[in-house]
Design an enzyme around this catalytic site. Sequence first.
Site, PDB file in Angstrom:
ATOM      1  N   ASP A  63       0.829  -1.204   0.000  1.00  0.00           N
ATOM      2  CA  ASP A  63       0.000   0.000   0.000  1.00  0.00           C
ATOM      3  C   ASP A  63       0.865   1.256   0.000  1.00  0.00           C
ATOM      4  O   ASP A  63       2.087   1.172   0.137  1.00  0.00           O
ATOM      5  CB  ASP A  63      -0.971  -0.003   1.190  1.00  0.00           C
ATOM      6  CG  ASP A  63      -0.271  -0.312   2.513  1.00  0.00           C
ATOM      7  OD1 ASP A  63       0.967  -0.283   2.561  1.00  0.00           O
ATOM      8  OD2 ASP A  63      -0.971  -0.583   3.501  1.00  0.00           O
ATOM      9  N   ASN A 131      -7.031  -1.300  14.437  1.00  0.00           N
ATOM     10  CA  ASN A 131      -8.468  -1.471  14.148  1.00  0.00           C
ATOM     11  C   ASN A 131      -8.725  -2.746  13.339  1.00  0.00           C
ATOM     12  O   ASN A 131      -9.841  -2.977  12.888  1.00  0.00           O
ATOM     13  CB  ASN A 131      -9.019  -0.250  13.396  1.00  0.00           C
ATOM     14  CG  ASN A 131      -8.490  -0.142  11.979  1.00  0.00           C
ATOM     15  OD1 ASN A 131      -7.567  -0.855  11.583  1.00  0.00           O
ATOM     16  ND2 ASN A 131      -9.073   0.754  11.205  1.00  0.00           N
ATOM     17  N   HIS A 133      -7.118  -3.589  10.431  1.00  0.00           N
ATOM     18  CA  HIS A 133      -6.898  -3.530   8.981  1.00  0.00           C
ATOM     19  C   HIS A 133      -5.709  -4.396   8.564  1.00  0.00           C
ATOM     20  O   HIS A 133      -4.805  -4.668   9.344  1.00  0.00           O
ATOM     21  CB  HIS A 133      -6.774  -2.089   8.466  1.00  0.00           C
ATOM     22  CG  HIS A 133      -5.570  -1.333   8.901  1.00  0.00           C
ATOM     23  ND1 HIS A 133      -5.574   0.036   9.071  1.00  0.00           N
ATOM     24  CD2 HIS A 133      -4.305  -1.723   9.190  1.00  0.00           C
ATOM     25  CE1 HIS A 133      -4.375   0.433   9.436  1.00  0.00           C
ATOM     26  NE2 HIS A 133      -3.591  -0.608   9.523  1.00  0.00           N
ATOM     27  N   GLU A 138      -9.509  -1.482   5.411  1.00  0.00           N
ATOM     28  CA  GLU A 138     -10.105  -1.173   6.705  1.00  0.00           C
ATOM     29  C   GLU A 138     -11.254  -2.153   6.996  1.00  0.00           C
ATOM     30  O   GLU A 138     -11.732  -2.843   6.079  1.00  0.00           O
ATOM     31  CB  GLU A 138     -10.625   0.274   6.683  1.00  0.00           C
ATOM     32  CG  GLU A 138      -9.557   1.337   6.419  1.00  0.00           C
ATOM     33  CD  GLU A 138      -8.638   1.614   7.629  1.00  0.00           C
ATOM     34  OE1 GLU A 138      -8.390   0.711   8.445  1.00  0.00           O
ATOM     35  OE2 GLU A 138      -8.162   2.775   7.737  1.00  0.00           O
TER      36      GLU A 138
HETATM   37  P1  PGA Z   1       2.661  -0.987  12.584  1.00  0.00           P
HETATM   38  O1  PGA Z   1       1.556  -1.014  11.439  1.00  0.00           O
HETATM   39  O2  PGA Z   1       3.617  -2.104  12.319  1.00  0.00           O
HETATM   40  O3  PGA Z   1       3.332   0.352  12.426  1.00  0.00           O
HETATM   41  O4  PGA Z   1       1.947  -1.166  13.887  1.00  0.00           O
HETATM   42  C1  PGA Z   1       0.833  -2.182  11.192  1.00  0.00           C
HETATM   43  C2  PGA Z   1      -0.341  -1.882  10.312  1.00  0.00           C
HETATM   44  O5  PGA Z   1      -0.998  -0.840  10.477  1.00  0.00           O
HETATM   45  O6  PGA Z   1      -0.640  -2.715   9.439  1.00  0.00           O
END
Ligand code: PGA
Length: 231
Positions: A63, A131, A133, A138
Amino acid sequence: MKIIRVATAEQGAEIAAELFVEAADSYPRDPVGLATGGTMAGVYRHLAKTGFTPRCSEAFALDEYFGIPDTHENSYANELNREFSKGLGWNGTIHTPGQGPYAGLHGPEKFEQTIQELGPLSVQLLGLGVNGHIAFNEPGSPFDSKTRVVDLEPSTIQANSVYFADPAEVPNQATSQGLATIAQAKKLILIVFGSAKQAALTKALHSPDETTPLAALNQHSNITLITYLET
Ligand code: PGA
């Protein structure tokens, strides 16, 4: 789903790096799938420590924030260039949704075509958002989704603001591989650290439904979860 329980994030990152190397080396001509964020930085550090250089010549990013150039400090293309390409001394190409040839209205479709042509990926690294995702899919994202521009939830913008010098600068949209796109990789390595993610992980594992994006992947034939959280 295979679950590997670890004691610490450090140990988990080391095991994730080992599994990534094993999967990438099993299909050395296939592209690899990369992720970004705090969790993945540890994995790339371990890969660099072992002296691993991918034998493949292509990689795909999950992404990218919408509307920021690939030279921006917080661009995922930039992050992967720093941590993966430069970090491992690798000269291959990283295809990032929304960047370069994949910018503009038809960019997501072109990205999908390219991943079909060059894929399937030998391995895809995945994190989980607070959350729930997966990439920037999402909660509520269709399980058959493909690469597209998505709106970020306020909680995602808030969680990611810690990485921005000016929290007000976090984009509110992104281009993300879809859940169906991700599901095509031969192996998925899901790495979940941080107590803030416990609730999302528990829900995805024990009461999966259309609001838990992981439910689109947890029946994948080769998915490994690495975590120190309760499962
Ligand atoms: P993070 O992100 O490793 O910075 O916690 C994970 C994500 O949002 O997929």
